[in-house]
Design an enzyme around this catalytic site. Structure first.
Site, PDB file in Angstrom:
ATOM      1  N   LYS A 176       0.829  -1.206   0.000  1.00 51.95           N
ATOM      2  CA  LYS A 176       0.000   0.000   0.000  1.00 51.95           C
ATOM      3  C   LYS A 176       0.866   1.259   0.000  1.00 51.95           C
ATOM      4  O   LYS A 176       1.873   1.328   0.685  1.00 51.95           O
ATOM      5  CB  LYS A 176      -0.927  -0.024   1.215  1.00 51.95           C
ATOM      6  CG  LYS A 176      -1.874  -1.230   1.217  1.00 51.95           C
ATOM      7  CD  LYS A 176      -2.656  -1.351   2.510  1.00 51.95           C
ATOM      8  CE  LYS A 176      -1.786  -1.735   3.683  1.00 51.95           C
ATOM      9  NZ  LYS A 176      -2.556  -2.030   4.910  1.00 51.95           N
ATOM     10  N   THR A 210      -8.335   8.330   9.014  1.00 52.49           N
ATOM     11  CA  THR A 210      -7.672   7.155   8.435  1.00 52.49           C
ATOM     12  C   THR A 210      -7.454   6.040   9.458  1.00 52.49           C
ATOM     13  O   THR A 210      -6.728   5.085   9.194  1.00 52.49           O
ATOM     14  CB  THR A 210      -6.312   7.561   7.840  1.00 52.49           C
ATOM     15  OG1 THR A 210      -5.525   8.211   8.864  1.00 52.49           O
ATOM     16  CG2 THR A 210      -6.496   8.509   6.664  1.00 52.49           C
ATOM     17  N   GLY A 212      -7.808   2.778  11.148  1.00 58.47           N
ATOM     18  CA  GLY A 212      -8.342   1.472  10.780  1.00 58.47           C
ATOM     19  C   GLY A 212      -8.424   1.191   9.296  1.00 58.47           C
ATOM     20  O   GLY A 212      -9.062   0.219   8.886  1.00 58.47           O
ATOM     21  N   THR A 213      -7.762   2.001   8.470  1.00 62.17           N
ATOM     22  CA  THR A 213      -7.839   1.757   7.026  1.00 62.17           C
ATOM     23  C   THR A 213      -7.206   0.423   6.631  1.00 62.17           C
ATOM     24  O   THR A 213      -7.738  -0.291   5.786  1.00 62.17           O
ATOM     25  CB  THR A 213      -7.161   2.900   6.251  1.00 62.17           C
ATOM     26  OG1 THR A 213      -5.860   3.142   6.806  1.00 62.17           O
ATOM     27  CG2 THR A 213      -7.976   4.170   6.318  1.00 62.17           C
ATOM     28  N   GLY A 214      -6.071   0.083   7.239  1.00 65.60           N
ATOM     29  CA  GLY A 214      -5.418  -1.181   6.920  1.00 65.60           C
ATOM     30  C   GLY A 214      -6.251  -2.372   7.347  1.00 65.60           C
ATOM     31  O   GLY A 214      -6.369  -3.369   6.611  1.00 65.60           O
ATOM     32  N   CYS A 215      -6.840  -2.295   8.539  1.00 65.38           N
ATOM     33  CA  CYS A 215      -7.720  -3.362   9.026  1.00 65.38           C
ATOM     34  C   CYS A 215      -8.890  -3.548   8.072  1.00 65.38           C
ATOM     35  O   CYS A 215      -9.261  -4.670   7.704  1.00 65.38           O
ATOM     36  CB  CYS A 215      -8.262  -3.025  10.416  1.00 65.38           C
ATOM     37  SG  CYS A 215      -7.018  -2.680  11.671  1.00 65.38           S
TER      38      CYS A 215
END
Length: 268
Positions: A176, A210, A212-215
């Site tokens: 990412k 942003t 928790g975007t990866g989760c």
């Protein structure tokens, strides 16, 4: 009788609701899956930062996983924060008994606030003991650098880096680009099953929400894999979902720090 598409998350609990187990379950629901969870730690955090991490005993974590899989089963599993080497090995050994094909590993090491979530020594264990058994891993730039043990020069290095992270081309990698500064962001996906590289480009959304975007992204991939989508399609759908969730969440103000995305933008 109908059957739900079933997705299990193995991760930490975020009381503020934006990341971890809470974000994963919201994502599963929004993407049409019956969500289940095994909590590995209770994290004291909010939109501003992490105050503490209270680990759940390892045997209790593996007990939760077995209880879910022995009874309900899972079409996909998302793995998030695993804070210790002992826990990483225990989760791997437990999952190996169930012959699961759709395992998505989000190698969570640092929170959005910058707080470190992984104990010393656990990075190598994650890299060598768990990542090779996943179908997909989804590192951001700092996580990829921690896994590699060196800095990544920038976007131009992504095609080389993702193959290096793919465990001898056995594991697919979504690297990412959100930590780069460009207005146009290009995530790069290496599909190890077809040996192809796909670029996923989007406009940067100017928002502080942003958390928790990866989760959320990794959970969306797991959810779409649970629906039996081809791997490339699952990643593309997940990318579209998180982009829309960020854009919708940018219109809201919640908390004093990094607010969450809007998981249910399609519904309200």
């Amino acid at each position: 009788m109908k059957q739900y598409r079933r997705a299990l998350t193995i991760a930490g609990s975020d009381p503020s609701g934006g990341a971890g187990i809470q974000a994963d379950l919201k994502t599963f629901a929004a993407c049409g899956c019956f969500g289940m969870s095994a909590i590995v730690a209770v994290v004291d955090e909010n939109t501003v930062g992490v105050t503490g991490v209270h680990p759940v005993p390892v045997d209790f974590v593996t007990g939760q996983i077995r209880s879910v899989l022995d009874d309900i089963g899972a079409d996909a599993v998302k793995i998030g924060m695993l804070h210790s080497s002992e826990l990483i090995k225990a989760v791997r050994d437990t999952l190996l008994k169930y012959n699961l094909k759709n395992i998505v590993l989000d190698p969570v090491m640092v929170a959005t606030s910058g707080d470190r979530l992984l104990r010393d020594g656990a990075i190598e264990t994650l890299k060598n003991e768990l990542a090779p058994f996943a179908r997909v891993i989804t590192p951001n730039l700092p996580e990829a650098e921690m896994l590699l043990g060196r800095k990544i020069g920038g976007q131009r290095d992504f095609p080389l880096v993702i193959r290096e992270l793919s465990a001898n081309r056995r594991v697919s990698v979504l690297l990412k680009a959100g930590h780069l500064k460009e207005e146009m962001l290009t995530d790069v996906f290496y599909n190890a099953e077809t040996d192809e590289i796909i670029e996923l480009t989007s406009h940067r959304i100017n928002t502080g929400n942003t958390h928790g975007t990866g989760c959320t992204l990794s959970s969306a991939i797991a959810a779409f894999l649970a629906h039996d989508l081809p791997l490339n399609d699952a990643v593309r759908r997940a990318k579209d979902y998180i982009a829309s969730a960020i854009a919708a969440g940018a219109r809201y103000k919640i908390g004093k720090g990094h607010g969450p995305v809007h998981h249910f933008f399609n519904f309200w």
